[in-house]
Scaffold this active site. Sequence first.
Site, PDB file in Angstrom:
ATOM      1  N   ARG A  23       0.814  -1.221   0.000  1.00  9.39           N
ATOM      2  CA  ARG A  23       0.000   0.000   0.000  1.00  9.39           C
ATOM      3  C   ARG A  23       0.844   1.265   0.000  1.00  9.39           C
ATOM      4  O   ARG A  23       0.389   2.339  -0.352  1.00  9.39           O
ATOM      5  CB  ARG A  23      -0.912   0.038   1.235  1.00  9.39           C
ATOM      6  CG  ARG A  23      -1.878  -1.120   1.318  1.00  9.39           C
ATOM      7  CD  ARG A  23      -2.534  -1.169   2.679  1.00  9.39           C
ATOM      8  NE  ARG A  23      -1.504  -1.435   3.692  1.00  9.39           N
ATOM      9  CZ  ARG A  23      -1.691  -1.275   4.995  1.00  9.39           C
ATOM     10  NH1 ARG A  23      -2.836  -0.819   5.450  1.00  9.39           N
ATOM     11  NH2 ARG A  23      -0.721  -1.550   5.832  1.00  9.39           N
ATOM     12  N   GLN A  47       5.510  25.488  17.361  1.00 13.11           N
ATOM     13  CA  GLN A  47       5.137  26.021  16.054  1.00 13.11           C
ATOM     14  C   GLN A  47       5.637  25.079  14.976  1.00 13.11           C
ATOM     15  O   GLN A  47       6.784  24.639  15.007  1.00 13.11           O
ATOM     16  CB  GLN A  47       5.762  27.413  15.866  1.00 13.11           C
ATOM     17  CG  GLN A  47       5.408  28.091  14.569  1.00 13.11           C
ATOM     18  CD  GLN A  47       5.957  29.520  14.499  1.00 13.11           C
ATOM     19  OE1 GLN A  47       5.989  30.218  15.491  1.00 13.11           O
ATOM     20  NE2 GLN A  47       6.374  29.930  13.317  1.00 13.11           N
ATOM     21  N   ASN A  49       6.141  24.842  10.824  1.00 13.76           N
ATOM     22  CA  ASN A  49       6.207  25.629   9.595  1.00 13.76           C
ATOM     23  C   ASN A  49       6.410  24.688   8.423  1.00 13.76           C
ATOM     24  O   ASN A  49       6.967  23.592   8.584  1.00 13.76           O
ATOM     25  CB  ASN A  49       7.381  26.612   9.636  1.00 13.76           C
ATOM     26  CG  ASN A  49       7.320  27.540  10.817  1.00 13.76           C
ATOM     27  OD1 ASN A  49       6.253  27.987  11.221  1.00 13.76           O
ATOM     28  ND2 ASN A  49       8.469  27.850  11.387  1.00 13.76           N
ATOM     29  N   ARG A  59      17.388  28.571   0.827  1.00 14.26           N
ATOM     30  CA  ARG A  59      16.836  29.321   1.956  1.00 14.26           C
ATOM     31  C   ARG A  59      17.858  29.243   3.081  1.00 14.26           C
ATOM     32  O   ARG A  59      18.173  28.173   3.565  1.00 14.26           O
ATOM     33  CB  ARG A  59      15.501  28.735   2.400  1.00 14.26           C
ATOM     34  CG  ARG A  59      14.425  28.797   1.322  1.00 14.26           C
ATOM     35  CD  ARG A  59      13.105  28.214   1.840  1.00 14.26           C
ATOM     36  NE  ARG A  59      12.106  28.121   0.815  1.00 14.26           N
ATOM     37  CZ  ARG A  59      11.168  29.038   0.574  1.00 14.26           C
ATOM     38  NH1 ARG A  59      11.125  30.135   1.318  1.00 14.26           N
ATOM     39  NH2 ARG A  59      10.285  28.867  -0.383  1.00 14.26           N
ATOM     40  N   HIS A  62      19.735  30.893   8.215  1.00 15.33           N
ATOM     41  CA  HIS A  62      18.908  31.673   9.135  1.00 15.33           C
ATOM     42  C   HIS A  62      19.041  31.199  10.576  1.00 15.33           C
ATOM     43  O   HIS A  62      19.316  30.025  10.824  1.00 15.33           O
ATOM     44  CB  HIS A  62      17.430  31.554   8.753  1.00 15.33           C
ATOM     45  CG  HIS A  62      17.141  31.987   7.366  1.00 15.33           C
ATOM     46  ND1 HIS A  62      16.165  31.399   6.594  1.00 15.33           N
ATOM     47  CD2 HIS A  62      17.679  32.966   6.580  1.00 15.33           C
ATOM     48  CE1 HIS A  62      16.112  31.987   5.404  1.00 15.33           C
ATOM     49  NE2 HIS A  62      17.033  32.930   5.375  1.00 15.33           N
ATOM     50  N   LYS A  72      15.101  23.426  16.292  1.00 14.88           N
ATOM     51  CA  LYS A  72      14.255  22.968  15.199  1.00 14.88           C
ATOM     52  C   LYS A  72      14.418  21.469  14.982  1.00 14.88           C
ATOM     53  O   LYS A  72      15.497  20.913  15.188  1.00 14.88           O
ATOM     54  CB  LYS A  72      14.615  23.681  13.900  1.00 14.88           C
ATOM     55  CG  LYS A  72      14.404  25.176  13.920  1.00 14.88           C
ATOM     56  CD  LYS A  72      14.896  25.817  12.632  1.00 14.88           C
ATOM     57  CE  LYS A  72      14.758  27.319  12.692  1.00 14.88           C
ATOM     58  NZ  LYS A  72      15.401  27.960  11.529  1.00 14.88           N
ATOM     59  N   TYR A 132       9.270  22.207   9.444  1.00 15.73           N
ATOM     60  CA  TYR A 132      10.082  22.606  10.589  1.00 15.73           C
ATOM     61  C   TYR A 132       9.213  22.557  11.838  1.00 15.73           C
ATOM     62  O   TYR A 132       8.159  23.180  11.868  1.00 15.73           O
ATOM     63  CB  TYR A 132      10.516  24.067  10.509  1.00 15.73           C
ATOM     64  CG  TYR A 132      11.014  24.651   9.238  1.00 15.73           C
ATOM     65  CD1 TYR A 132      12.271  25.227   9.217  1.00 15.73           C
ATOM     66  CD2 TYR A 132      10.241  24.703   8.088  1.00 15.73           C
ATOM     67  CE1 TYR A 132      12.746  25.840   8.067  1.00 15.73           C
ATOM     68  CE2 TYR A 132      10.718  25.307   6.940  1.00 15.73           C
ATOM     69  CZ  TYR A 132      11.967  25.872   6.934  1.00 15.73           C
ATOM     70  OH  TYR A 132      12.434  26.482   5.796  1.00 15.73           O
ATOM     71  N   GLU A 143      15.269  37.880  14.045  1.00 14.15           N
ATOM     72  CA  GLU A 143      15.778  37.055  12.944  1.00 14.15           C
ATOM     73  C   GLU A 143      17.135  37.576  12.489  1.00 14.15           C
ATOM     74  O   GLU A 143      17.410  38.770  12.520  1.00 14.15           O
ATOM     75  CB  GLU A 143      14.779  36.982  11.791  1.00 14.15           C
ATOM     76  CG  GLU A 143      14.613  38.234  10.992  1.00 14.15           C
ATOM     77  CD  GLU A 143      13.649  38.051   9.826  1.00 14.15           C
ATOM     78  OE1 GLU A 143      13.278  36.918   9.503  1.00 14.15           O
ATOM     79  OE2 GLU A 143      13.291  39.070   9.230  1.00 14.15           O
ATOM     80  N   LYS A 169      16.839  39.258   0.508  1.00 14.93           N
ATOM     81  CA  LYS A 169      17.228  39.295   1.924  1.00 14.93           C
ATOM     82  C   LYS A 169      18.418  38.367   2.193  1.00 14.93           C
ATOM     83  O   LYS A 169      19.372  38.754   2.861  1.00 14.93           O
ATOM     84  CB  LYS A 169      16.037  38.914   2.807  1.00 14.93           C
ATOM     85  CG  LYS A 169      16.336  38.940   4.292  1.00 14.93           C
ATOM     86  CD  LYS A 169      15.097  38.647   5.100  1.00 14.93           C
ATOM     87  CE  LYS A 169      15.024  37.190   5.423  1.00 14.93           C
ATOM     88  NZ  LYS A 169      13.923  36.827   6.321  1.00 14.93           N
ATOM     89  N   ASP A 170      18.357  37.168   1.650  1.00 12.47           N
ATOM     90  CA  ASP A 170      19.444  36.210   1.883  1.00 12.47           C
ATOM     91  C   ASP A 170      20.735  36.600   1.174  1.00 12.47           C
ATOM     92  O   ASP A 170      21.824  36.260   1.625  1.00 12.47           O
ATOM     93  CB  ASP A 170      19.023  34.796   1.503  1.00 12.47           C
ATOM     94  CG  ASP A 170      18.076  34.188   2.526  1.00 12.47           C
ATOM     95  OD1 ASP A 170      17.945  34.747   3.637  1.00 12.47           O
ATOM     96  OD2 ASP A 170      17.455  33.151   2.219  1.00 12.47           O
TER      97      ASP A 170
END
Length: 181
Positions: A23, A47, A49, A59, A62, A72, A132, A143, A169-170
């Site tokens: 399956r 949280q 994400n 990405r 950070h 995380k 995450y 941040e 930004k990165d």
Amino acid sequence: MKVEETPLKDCFIIKPDIFRDKRGLFLESYHKKKFIELTGIEKEFVQDNQSISNKGVLRGLHYQTGEFGQTKLVRAIYGRVLDVVVDLRPESPTFKKSFKVILDHENLYQLYIPKGFGHGFVTLSETSVFAYKCDEYYYPGSEAGIIYNDPDLSIDWEFPEEEMIISDKDLKQPRLKEIFK
């Protein structure tokens, strides 16, 4: 579930028990009691994400500073990513060292990233769905980041840099030596 140490202090690869049959498959993506038993770490994740990224999207790197630093637990739900972490804890024996691992929907590994680490990933497949779990809420005022191609880190992202898709930004993140003088 199996827990494998990485070369970075307090950072672990979590390998789930996977049950496959005609399956498909089943696995427990998180089991708090087993996690505590195997790692000795008790965390309350507050949280979850999720990001969806196209091939070549990078990405990172950070992190959140101060009281809003985040531990995380990350994984690729679908697709294949190269996940990279950097130990940014000045008191750690692995300070300024990095580690990378492939996370994908085939190996179903997770990476436990403690507070005080920079984190980033690049999508190697056509698309990825990345999840995450965080032990602190996101707080925009704390941040921070490090430029992905910092020559002092010498990270091989295993993807052609000219084909990477990186946010403005990165692209403007500082080098490690500008943060830790």
